[in-house]
Write a protein that holds these residues in place. Structure first.
Motif, PDB file in Angstrom:
ATOM      1  N   ALA A 230      -5.769  -4.443  15.961  1.00 37.09           N
ATOM      2  CA  ALA A 230      -4.738  -3.731  14.888  1.00 37.09           C
ATOM      3  C   ALA A 230      -5.133  -2.897  14.364  1.00 37.09           C
ATOM      4  N   GLY A 231      -4.358  -2.097  13.590  1.00 36.28           N
ATOM      5  CA  GLY A 231      -4.953  -0.849  12.823  1.00 36.28           C
ATOM      6  C   GLY A 231      -5.141   0.500  13.570  1.00 36.28           C
ATOM      7  N   THR A 232      -6.018   1.338  13.109  1.00 36.19           N
ATOM      8  CA  THR A 232      -6.261   2.303  13.822  1.00 36.19           C
ATOM      9  C   THR A 232      -7.559   2.496  14.453  1.00 36.19           C
ATOM     10  N   ALA A 233      -8.045   3.230  15.210  1.00 37.68           N
ATOM     11  CA  ALA A 233      -9.389   3.221  15.649  1.00 37.68           C
ATOM     12  C   ALA A 233     -10.350   3.322  14.609  1.00 37.68           C
ATOM     13  N   GLN A 234     -10.241   4.046  13.707  1.00 40.94           N
ATOM     14  CA  GLN A 234     -11.291   4.391  12.709  1.00 40.94           C
ATOM     15  C   GLN A 234     -11.209   3.395  11.403  1.00 40.94           C
ATOM     16  N   ALA A 235      -9.969   2.792  11.406  1.00 40.97           N
ATOM     17  CA  ALA A 235      -9.518   1.685  10.141  1.00 40.97           C
ATOM     18  C   ALA A 235      -9.041   0.718  10.823  1.00 40.97           C
ATOM     19  N   PRO A 236      -9.693  -0.199  11.423  1.00 39.65           N
ATOM     20  CA  PRO A 236      -9.038  -1.522  12.175  1.00 39.65           C
ATOM     21  C   PRO A 236      -8.388  -2.413  11.009  1.00 39.65           C
ATOM     22  N   PHE A 290       0.641  12.488  -6.200  1.00 38.90           N
ATOM     23  CA  PHE A 290       2.261  12.642  -5.711  1.00 38.90           C
ATOM     24  C   PHE A 290       2.040  13.064  -4.321  1.00 38.90           C
ATOM     25  N   LEU A 291       3.307  12.657  -3.580  1.00 37.10           N
ATOM     26  CA  LEU A 291       3.391  13.125  -2.368  1.00 37.10           C
ATOM     27  C   LEU A 291       4.830  13.422  -2.321  1.00 37.10           C
ATOM     28  N   PRO A 292       5.468  14.621  -1.742  1.00 39.81           N
ATOM     29  CA  PRO A 292       6.862  14.686  -1.633  1.00 39.81           C
ATOM     30  C   PRO A 292       7.473  13.925  -0.336  1.00 39.81           C
ATOM     31  N   PRO A 293       8.787  13.575  -0.754  1.00 44.52           N
ATOM     32  CA  PRO A 293       9.483  12.597   0.256  1.00 44.52           C
ATOM     33  C   PRO A 293       9.160  13.070   1.916  1.00 44.52           C
ATOM     34  N   ASP A 294       8.968  14.305   2.217  1.00 40.38           N
ATOM     35  CA  ASP A 294       8.866  14.924   3.633  1.00 40.38           C
ATOM     36  C   ASP A 294       7.429  14.449   4.006  1.00 40.38           C
ATOM     37  N   ARG A 295       6.618  13.699   3.211  1.00 43.41           N
ATOM     38  CA  ARG A 295       5.550  13.138   3.666  1.00 43.41           C
ATOM     39  C   ARG A 295       5.703  11.648   4.202  1.00 43.41           C
ATOM     40  N   LEU A 296       6.781  11.158   4.207  1.00 41.76           N
ATOM     41  CA  LEU A 296       6.834   9.742   4.289  1.00 41.76           C
ATOM     42  C   LEU A 296       6.388   9.072   5.602  1.00 41.76           C
ATOM     43  N   ASP A 297       6.401  10.010   6.542  1.00 41.80           N
ATOM     44  CA  ASP A 297       6.182   9.739   8.043  1.00 41.80           C
ATOM     45  C   ASP A 297       4.709   9.600   8.252  1.00 41.80           C
ATOM     46  N   VAL A 298       3.833  10.114   7.343  1.00 41.77           N
ATOM     47  CA  VAL A 298       2.464  10.109   7.524  1.00 41.77           C
ATOM     48  C   VAL A 298       1.930   8.777   7.696  1.00 41.77           C
ATOM     49  N   PRO A 299       0.939   8.319   8.525  1.00 39.66           N
ATOM     50  CA  PRO A 299       0.377   7.019   8.768  1.00 39.66           C
ATOM     51  C   PRO A 299      -0.284   6.608   7.503  1.00 39.66           C
ATOM     52  N   MET A 300      -0.531   5.672   7.099  1.00 45.56           N
ATOM     53  CA  MET A 300      -1.114   5.217   5.723  1.00 45.56           C
ATOM     54  C   MET A 300      -2.283   4.480   6.429  1.00 45.56           C
ATOM     55  N   ASP A 301      -3.289   5.489   6.763  1.00 48.27           N
ATOM     56  CA  ASP A 301      -4.603   4.981   6.817  1.00 48.27           C
ATOM     57  C   ASP A 301      -5.662   6.314   6.314  1.00 48.27           C
ATOM     58  N   PRO A 302      -6.815   6.002   6.019  1.00 49.87           N
ATOM     59  CA  PRO A 302      -7.631   6.801   5.339  1.00 49.87           C
ATOM     60  C   PRO A 302      -7.690   8.207   5.875  1.00 49.87           C
ATOM     61  N   ARG A 306      -6.202  11.713   4.238  1.00 49.72           N
ATOM     62  CA  ARG A 306      -7.024  12.919   3.868  1.00 49.72           C
ATOM     63  C   ARG A 306      -6.796  14.295   4.406  1.00 49.72           C
ATOM     64  N   LYS A 307      -6.093  14.070   5.603  1.00 50.79           N
ATOM     65  CA  LYS A 307      -5.495  15.535   6.161  1.00 50.79           C
ATOM     66  C   LYS A 307      -4.532  15.870   5.377  1.00 50.79           C
ATOM     67  N   GLU A 308      -3.586  15.108   4.702  1.00 47.66           N
ATOM     68  CA  GLU A 308      -2.593  15.597   3.537  1.00 47.66           C
ATOM     69  C   GLU A 308      -3.148  16.004   2.274  1.00 47.66           C
ATOM     70  N   GLY A 309      -4.882  16.032   1.991  1.00 43.68           N
ATOM     71  CA  GLY A 309      -5.139  16.205   0.955  1.00 43.68           C
ATOM     72  C   GLY A 309      -5.064  15.256   0.021  1.00 43.68           C
ATOM     73  N   THR A 310      -4.837  13.951   0.411  1.00 46.26           N
ATOM     74  CA  THR A 310      -4.934  12.784  -0.642  1.00 46.26           C
ATOM     75  C   THR A 310      -5.819  11.945  -0.006  1.00 46.26           C
ATOM     76  N   MET A 311      -5.619  10.553  -0.547  1.00 43.78           N
ATOM     77  CA  MET A 311      -6.621   9.499  -0.109  1.00 43.78           C
ATOM     78  C   MET A 311      -5.464   8.268   0.179  1.00 43.78           C
ATOM     79  N   LEU A 312      -6.074   7.365   0.885  1.00 44.03           N
ATOM     80  CA  LEU A 312      -5.353   5.964   0.814  1.00 44.03           C
ATOM     81  C   LEU A 312      -5.739   4.990  -0.123  1.00 44.03           C
ATOM     82  N   GLY A 313      -6.787   5.222  -0.927  1.00 48.18           N
ATOM     83  CA  GLY A 313      -7.071   4.509  -2.138  1.00 48.18           C
ATOM     84  C   GLY A 313      -7.005   3.045  -1.923  1.00 48.18           C
TER      85      GLY A 313
END
Ligand SMILES: Cc1cc2nc3c(=O)[nH]c(=O)nc-3n(C[C@H](O)[C@H](O)[C@H](O)COP(=O)(O)O)c2cc1C
Length: 434
Positions: A230-236, A290-302, A306-313
């Motif tokens: 489960a999860g992503t290859a780098q963050a299972p 803050f992220l604008p709503p057009d980033r809602l489809d970005v997968p929530m993984d580190p 990071r590619k969006e210039g933010t963090m999963l925290g």
């Protein structure tokens, strides 16, 4: 993969020992104590790819492998970070209040892995219910002989010490936490030396987050391959995502890493409250910005965030609806960080205060375009010039407000300036007529 972190979250009362054991809790810890070596536990956790859930996402098995391998003259310690101070974050609390033995089993296995006979559980001062629940659960383990001089009837000693914090955000930073645990001021320590070399009371220490340790029993029970399914290859694995703010059903949801914020907000949290539109969302606690709503489809993984210039925290999403101004939300956070800086390093102490003043100007309708340059200079002047990464935390909301909502900040400031001028004229008019 079935849920393994939140199975007891819907309970009204905590799962205490008798029932917990009937559900299989401590079977894995007992097998670990009786049949495995510390190296085998570290290897399994390394292979699983488990990464720390406290916000930095460092691989847990690798962190444990930095601990001394030979028996030492003095003790090594496991310190559990239950400070959970990041605004928008309430996952560790659910574990401690509802399923204390899930965490305690993870602590036993983690302590075994790093050859620690004492674990210090540092818990946020405000978490009274979680504290009392854990105190009761620890007493149960002592009475059952699972904690004590012969854990599970083996030759290993094991004790867990509960320590309450006094309500400072910075005490969640692992070395400030260690200072606080020792009775000193809660100020971060310069690194190196890292805690694995010089930690609690000058001894080798691993600091791990509550949720991180709650992942460990399932990994040892079902194996690294299962965990990586489960999860992503780098963050299972799964994450306890929080969704709060203006949503229909705020809560804590266990889902695989890589789930999108849209799925979390719209499907699990029931969408924006009252059917309103979303103005912005914060992906992983206040410091992620803050992220604008057009980033809602970005997968929530580190990696994706990071590619969006933010963090999963911490994975704590906060939803901000239309009608709330970003500048007002940013000011809540700038005040918070200004208040919570420990003040040890001047770039952070001064930078958090100056940036709060600049945000205050926009809020009052006195924002100027050159303030964006000033804010940028303050943030660049504070980041990476301090003992800990606190300036990155206050730069999160402020930098992202400027990056994504610059026009909005100017427009609100101009509107408020015009409204002030209008009300000033009206007040003046009234006075002269009177
Ligand atoms: C300002 C600041 C506050 C932090 N607060 C917390 C916290 O409340 N809880 C937490 O687990 N980690 C917090 N951390 C991260 C810890 O320093 C550390 O990375 C974490 O406890 C390690 O555990 P993990 O590897 O299991 O994630 C904070 C870090 C910083 C810089």
């Amino acid at each position: 993969m079935e849920n393994y972190l939140s199975t007891e979250f819907r309970r009204a009362t905590p799962l205490f020992l008798e029932e917990a054991r009937a559900k299989g809790r401590y079977r894995t810890a007992q097998r670990v104590f009786e049949t495995l070596t510390p190296e085998q536990v570290v290897d399994e956790v390394k292979n699983s790819g488990l990464r720390g859930r406290g916000g930095a996402w460092f691989p847990t098995g690798i962190k444990w492998s930095f601990m001394p391998k030979e028996p030492l003259k003095g003790p090594s310690y496991l310190v559990i970070n239950a400070d959970e101070g990041e605004p928008g974050t309430f996952k560790d609390r659910q574990i401690m209040e509802k399923d204390p033995h899930l965490l305690l089993e993870g602590i036993l296995i983690g302590s075994f892995a790093i050859r620690a006979e004492t674990a210090f559980l540092y818990i946020r001062g405000e978490y009274k219910l979680a504290h009392d629940t854990l105190a009761q659960a620890i007493a149960e383990l002592e009475a059952a002989g699972i904690l004590g001089d012969a854990a599970f009837g083996t030759k290993r000693k094991m004790r867990i010490v509960l320590h309450r914090g006094a309500g400072a955000y910075i005490c969640g930073e692992e070395t400030a936490l260690l200072n606080s645990l020792e009775g000193r001021r809660g100020e971060p320590r310069p690194k190196p030396p890292f805690p694995a070399v010089w930690g609690a009371f000058g001894r080798p220490t691993s600091v791990n987050n509550v949720e991180t340790l709650a992942n460990v029993p399932a990994i040892l029970e079902k194996g690294a391959a299962w965990y990586k399914s489960a999860g992503t290859a780098q963050a299972p694995g799964h994450l306890l995502f929080g969704v709060s703010g203006a949503v229909e059903r705020p809560g804590c949801f266990e889902l695989p890493l890589g789930t999108t914020a849209r799925e979390l907000v719209e499907r699990w949290a029931g969408g924006v409250k009252g059917g309103r539109r979303m103005k912005a969302f914060i992906p992983g606690g206040a410091s992620t910005g803050f992220l604008p709503p057009d980033r809602l489809d970005v997968p929530m993984d580190p990696e994706s965030l990071r590619k969006e210039g933010t963090m999963l925290g911490t994975g704590g999403i906060i939803v901000i609806p239309e009608g709330v101004e970003i500048v007002d939300a940013a000011r809540v956070f700038s005040r918070f960080f200004r208040h919570e800086t420990c003040g040890q390093c001047s770039p952070c102490r001064e930078g958090s205060a100056w940036s709060d003043q600049v945000v205050g100007r926009f809020q009052r309708g006195e924002g100027r375009t050159e303030d964006f340059v000033l804010l940028d200079a303050i943030m660049r002047g504070s980041k990476q010039r301090t003992i800990c990464v606190f300036p990155e935390a206050f730069a999160g909301p402020l930098g992202s407000a400027v990056k994504h909502f610059k026009d909005d900040l100017m427009a609100v400031s101009a509107r408020r300036a015009a409204a002030d001028a209008g009300s000033g004229a009206a007040a003046h008019g009234t006075a002269s007529h009177g």
